[in-house]
Enzyme design. Structure first.
Site, PDB file in Angstrom:
ATOM      1  N   ARG A  86      -4.800   6.026  -8.054  1.00  0.00           N
ATOM      2  CA  ARG A  86      -4.731   7.360  -7.909  1.00  0.00           C
ATOM      3  C   ARG A  86      -4.395   8.066  -9.286  1.00  0.00           C
ATOM      4  O   ARG A  86      -5.065   9.189  -9.841  1.00  0.00           O
ATOM      5  CB  ARG A  86      -3.577   7.877  -7.095  1.00  0.00           C
ATOM      6  CG  ARG A  86      -3.637   7.430  -5.571  1.00  0.00           C
ATOM      7  CD  ARG A  86      -2.156   7.223  -4.942  1.00  0.00           C
ATOM      8  NE  ARG A  86      -1.623   8.595  -4.640  1.00  0.00           N
ATOM      9  CZ  ARG A  86      -0.305   8.900  -4.160  1.00  0.00           C
ATOM     10  NH1 ARG A  86       0.404   7.727  -3.742  1.00  0.00           N
ATOM     11  NH2 ARG A  86       0.203   9.822  -4.171  1.00  0.00           N
TER      12      ARG A  86
ATOM     13  N   LEU B  85       0.863  -1.151   0.116  1.00  0.00           N
ATOM     14  CA  LEU B  85      -0.014   0.059   0.109  1.00  0.00           C
ATOM     15  C   LEU B  85       0.980   1.258  -0.047  1.00  0.00           C
ATOM     16  O   LEU B  85       2.040   1.217   0.677  1.00  0.00           O
ATOM     17  CB  LEU B  85      -0.948   0.114   1.226  1.00  0.00           C
ATOM     18  CG  LEU B  85      -2.056  -0.899   1.361  1.00  0.00           C
ATOM     19  CD1 LEU B  85      -2.757  -0.707   2.664  1.00  0.00           C
ATOM     20  CD2 LEU B  85      -2.850  -1.058   0.067  1.00  0.00           C
ATOM     21  N   ASP B  86       0.458   2.076  -0.918  1.00  0.00           N
ATOM     22  CA  ASP B  86       1.247   3.443  -0.781  1.00  0.00           C
ATOM     23  C   ASP B  86       1.399   3.935   0.647  1.00  0.00           C
ATOM     24  O   ASP B  86       0.528   3.641   1.431  1.00  0.00           O
ATOM     25  CB  ASP B  86       0.654   4.368  -1.766  1.00  0.00           C
ATOM     26  CG  ASP B  86       0.469   4.068  -3.115  1.00  0.00           C
ATOM     27  OD1 ASP B  86       1.345   3.224  -3.414  1.00  0.00           O
ATOM     28  OD2 ASP B  86      -0.202   4.824  -3.924  1.00  0.00           O
ATOM     29  N   LYS B  87       2.485   4.943   0.887  1.00  0.00           N
ATOM     30  CA  LYS B  87       2.527   5.329   2.315  1.00  0.00           C
ATOM     31  C   LYS B  87       1.397   6.104   2.560  1.00  0.00           C
ATOM     32  O   LYS B  87       0.970   6.115   3.871  1.00  0.00           O
ATOM     33  CB  LYS B  87       3.731   6.268   2.243  1.00  0.00           C
ATOM     34  CG  LYS B  87       3.942   6.958   3.682  1.00  0.00           C
ATOM     35  CD  LYS B  87       5.337   7.811   3.692  1.00  0.00           C
ATOM     36  CE  LYS B  87       5.591   8.640   4.875  1.00  0.00           C
ATOM     37  NZ  LYS B  87       6.674   9.673   4.479  1.00  0.00           N
TER      38      LYS B  87
END
Length: 265
Positions: A188, A76-78
């Site tokens: 995104r 998962l992205d930060k």
């Protein structure tokens, strides 16, 4: 330069305060797998990109499990929160990685985006591989764009009596996102592609809307949450649905916008 350095130091200090002595919420655990509810702002693993950050999900979880090594199955992205799955041994990790590569795992995300998003749809937009100057310096840069597919459905909308940008009123949507492929920053980038940027996205979003929700609603995070993960257990073959509750920031925004959302399988 001094202003940028001071801002970075404030971010580092806030990071240390937030994750010092932090206890991860464990959503599922057996002798082979463990899943957590990753908070926004926490790295999955140690990274050269964020060298100053000494706290990351792997380290915190390992400490919570008494020093047992854990193997991240996906990323998962930060700034993204939600379900994050780990294996507790290398053999299980290999099996689960095969499931993810075969796209047999069902992933569901919830996001708040700008505008009135279409009722539902499928985004089929190939994405050029995103490389980092440090971590991916030796990776080939001439690869063709990779197939990327995302299904989405709009669950709620809201219109606010605020002018942001060129519009007299501001509209936002709560959308359910179902990625069918796993490209870097896929959700995104796909929401940017259809001009419904995710709020709080400082890389692919719209600055005027990010600024608006920070000032008006005290929202200082990417409003993207991995709400559910459905997998087949690698040994029992039973279907397991893991769900991650929203944090207080998401819940406060739901209340503010009059949105009711129940996490379903």
């Amino acid at each position: 330069m001094l202003r940028k350095s001071a801002r970075l130091q404030r971010e580092i200090n806030a990071y240390f305060i937030m994750f010092k002595d932090y206890k991860l919420e464990i959503l599922y655990q057996d002798e082979y797998l463990v899943a957590i509810n990753k908070p926004s702002g926490l790295l999955v693993h140690k990274s050269m990109i964020d060298r100053h950050e000494i706290y990351y999900a792997m380290k915190i979880l390992r400490n919570q499990l008494g020093g047992k090594w854990v193997y991240p199955i996906h990323r998962l992205d930060k700034p993204t929160s939600g379900v994050l799955l780990f294996a507790l041994d290398s053999v299980t990790a290999k099996k689960m990685n095969e499931y993810f590569r075969a796209h047999t795992v069902e992933k569901k995300y919830i996001a708040v985006v700008r505008g009135y998003a279409p009722k539902e749809g499928i985004i089929q937009h190939a994405l050029k591989e995103k490389l980092d100057k440090i971590a991916d310096k030796d990776v080939k840069t001439d690869k063709e764009p990779q197939e990327a597919v995302t299904e989405y459905k709009t669950l709620h909308t809201v219109e606010l009596d605020f002018s942001v940008g060129k519009y007299e009123k501001t509209r936002y949507s709560l959308v359910e996102l179902l990625p069918k492929t796993g490209r870097k920053h896929q959700l995104r980038r796909h929401m940017k592609h259809i001009n419904h940027h995710i709020l709080g996205d400082t890389k692919y979003g719209r600055g005027e809307h990010n600024k608006f929700v920070r000032q008006e609603y005290d929202m200082h995070r990417l409003l993207l949450h991995s709400v559910a993960l459905k997998i087949e257990h690698p040994y029992t073959q039973k279907s397991i649905s893991i769900k991650a509750p929203f944090d207080n920031i998401f819940l406060a925004l739901f209340k503010e916008f009059g949105w009711n959302y129940k996490i379903e399988n």
